[in-house]
Design a protein around this motif. Structure first.
Motif, PDB file in Angstrom:
ATOM      1  N   ARG A 180       5.514   4.699  -0.144  1.00 31.91           N
ATOM      2  CA  ARG A 180       5.233   3.293   0.001  1.00 31.91           C
ATOM      3  C   ARG A 180       5.330   2.901   1.502  1.00 31.91           C
ATOM      4  O   ARG A 180       6.194   3.009   1.969  1.00 31.91           O
ATOM      5  N   TRP A 227       0.820  -1.154   0.035  1.00 30.11           N
ATOM      6  CA  TRP A 227      -0.092   0.015  -0.060  1.00 30.11           C
ATOM      7  C   TRP A 227       0.838   1.228  -0.015  1.00 30.11           C
ATOM      8  O   TRP A 227       1.846   1.484   0.589  1.00 30.11           O
ATOM      9  N   VAL A 228       0.402   2.329  -0.654  1.00 31.42           N
ATOM     10  CA  VAL A 228       1.059   3.496  -0.812  1.00 31.42           C
ATOM     11  C   VAL A 228       0.086   4.657  -0.440  1.00 31.42           C
ATOM     12  O   VAL A 228      -1.229   4.548  -0.629  1.00 31.42           O
TER      13      VAL A 228
END
Length: 238
Positions: free
Chosen positions: A219, A197-198
């Motif tokens: 990130r 996930w960013v």
């Protein structure tokens, strides 16, 4: 173990677990328990534990602190009492040691929210005043080599609420509640990317920090400490 129930008209009840001997209440992002309201001073009051029990102490606030409907400067704070700070009502609950999920927040890793027990309140305030006087964007070291996460990716708020990360994009303010942001402007988002996930910044005046540093896109790795507006999270995931 004790926790504070935070009541606000039109909003669900929130919980803040008291894991230190001193918790600063206030409107400022640097307060331990952030209460976003213009009637709340930046560092409005302090909940502190003494040998006699828990106490509420007003910190020279502009609008004062009320206990059970009466203004107070300092008084014992126990179950059944109602402390009013701005538009918020705070109630104390005492829990058995084995009950309830453990409070998790940024300071469980970084010491950012005063989770070390038995710190004198005078030292807490001195440390916060020194931090407020330092240049913005202090450098905070992330946890060293966190163990790989086997849990589904999620954010854990300082109030103990878990936000599971699913789908492709989750917007802060819409899918993940945050405080201290501008209405009608994007507060940023969480975006799935390459199995992880960013976090991405939205409106430029809404701060997005990872481990104490402002970011536009980053990130996340397990254990990262995330702040969006006035709300803090711990990232759990790959």
């Amino acid at each position: 173990m004790a926790r504070v129930l935070i009541e606000e008209e039109g909003a669900p009840v929130r919980y803040y677990r008291l894991v230190t001997d001193g918790v600063v209440l206030g409107r400022a992002d640097t307060a331990d328990l952030v209460l976003p309201d213009t009637d709340v001073s930046r560092k409005h009051a302090i909940i502190e534990r003494r040998s006699e029990g828990w106490f509420i102490r007003d910190n020279g606030s502009a609008n004062g602190t009320q206990l059970n409907g009466a203004p107070v400067t300092e008084a014992p704070f126990g179950p059944g009492d109602a402390v009013v700070v701005g538009k918020f009502t705070l109630r104390l609950e005492l829990e058995d040691e084995g009950e309830g999920a453990e409070y998790m927040g940024p300071s469980d890793h970084l010491g950012d929210d005063l989770t070390s027990p038995a710190i004198p309140v005078s030292e807490i305030l001195a440390a916060q005043q020194a931090a407020a006087a330092s240049p913005p964007g202090p450098s905070v070291s992330p946890p060293s080599e966190p163990a790989p996460s086997t849990e589904a990716p999620h954010l854990l708020g300082t109030d103990g609420v878990r936000y599971d990360l699913s789908g492709r994009v989750l917007a802060f303010g819409r899918d993940i509640p945050v405080t201290g942001t501008f209405p009608f402007f994007s507060a940023g988002e969480m975006r799935a990317a390459d199995g992880g996930w960013v976090v991405k910044q939205g409106f430029m005046l809404t701060p997005v920090e990872v481990n104490g540093k402002n970011v536009s896109t980053r990130r996340l790795v397990a254990g990262d400490q995330l702040r969006v507006g006035g709300t803090r999270f711990t990232y759990h995931g790959p």
